[in-house]
Design a protein around this motif. Structure first.
Motif: not given
Length: 332
Positions: A302, A305, A308-309
């Motif tokens: 999590q 994730r 990476e944005q």
């Protein structure tokens, strides 16, 4: 006359491009770790030229061009708990797997933390992961002059996403297990009580114990370490206490070693023992402690994730909960 040997200049990207017979822009794309368009033939020529010349890309120069440095700051209070070692080894591996490196920054406590945060740092990072509960999102943004901050310390600050372990679920399961086994009185050994995460954890234990009609005999404060569990162990009245709940596995290990005579073949003869964090050592024969923990791979996934944005990381106040579960072992 100066006979000192001349130092050979390191090959540049332009040298690679010239040897490969391509433009500097094409050479840059071919050597990039990012999926950027370049033909297979040209990529092969550039890679061969770079190997021939011994060229190594400069990540700092690349970062200046792309406005990224592939560096992530992790802010911690300390790294000495067994749970820290389990978590950060996995987190480090997954962050490196997406092409980034890590710097750890130990903030500490009290006035020193305030001074440290106020004075700031001379680091340029792509993002900051905040485990320390001495830091808030606004201060960390100012430290790094960067809005990409992920809160991992139980704080839910405006404008910053967070990933939090839902500890209440695992605590309810552990206390229910104790109640089903006839536990009617319990002692709670806690960590650093000024921590917001620890305060919420203690509140969950109090509520769960009351729900099952288990008398809470008291709370003894330690610091999550094995040494503090060992030091608090003599304060346990083994004749009046049915169960001891520790808010870290390391503390529970200290209690177990101090009271080994009451755990023949690791099974409770006087009181049941429960830990917290489900560290890897509890899976070995020496410390088969009933514990509570999240799936660390899910927790780290999590974090990565969101990492990476970067655009979402800097703008969206996403709050992610990762469930914990009770893991029964011999001491419970």
């Amino acid at each position: 006359m100066n006979d000192a040997p001349k130092t050979a200049l390191a090959p540049t990207l332009s040298d690679v491009a010239k040897l490969a017979g391509v433009s500097r822009a094409i050479a840059s794309r071919a050597l990039s770790a990012q999926p950027r368009p370049v033909s297979a033939d040209k990529r092969e020529r550039v890679l061969r030229a770079a190997e021939t010349l011994g060229f190594r890309p400069n990540p700092l120069a690349r970062g200046l061009a792309s406005k990224t440095v592939n560096l992530v700051a992790i802010l911690v209070n300390h790294i000495h708990d067994l749970s820290d070692l389990d978590l950060f080894d996995l987190l480090l591996a997954q962050i490196q797997a997406i092409g980034k490196q890590v710097i750890f920054i130990r903030i500490g406590a009290g006035e020193h933390a305030e001074t440290f945060l106020r004075d700031g740092l001379a680091y340029h990072v792509d993002a900051a992961l905040v485990f320390s509960d001495f830091a808030d999102a606004g201060t960390v943004r100012r430290m790094f002059r960067n809005n990409a901050v992920l809160m991992l310390n139980g704080h839910h600050d405006a404008g910053a996403p967070s990933v939090t372990m839902d500890e209440d679920q695992g605590i309810r399961e552990a206390v229910a297990d104790a109640a089903a086994k006839g536990v009617r009185s319990a002692l709670l050994l806690t960590g650093r009580t000024m921590s917001r995460v620890e305060q919420a954890r203690i509140a969950s234990y109090r509520t769960a114990l009351a729900r099952h009609g288990i008398t809470q005999l008291g709370e003894l404060a330690g610091d999550y370490s094995y040494a503090s569990g060992r030091a608090l162990a003599p304060s346990i009245d083994v004749d009046a206490t049915d169960a001891v709940f520790c808010t870290s596995d390391a503390m529970a290990m200290g209690v177990l070693d101090a009271h080994r005579r009451h755990f023949p073949e690791h099974r409770p003869a006087r009181f049941r023992l429960y830990g917290f964090d489900n560290v890897s050592l509890t899976q070995f024969d020496a410390y088969p402690i009933s514990s509570i923990g999240a799936d660390k791979r899910d927790y780290v996934a999590q974090i990565v994730r969101i990492l990476e944005q970067p655009a979402r990381l800097a703008r969206v106040s996403e709050q992610v909960l990762v469930a914990t579960r009770f893991v029964p072992r011999l001491t419970g």
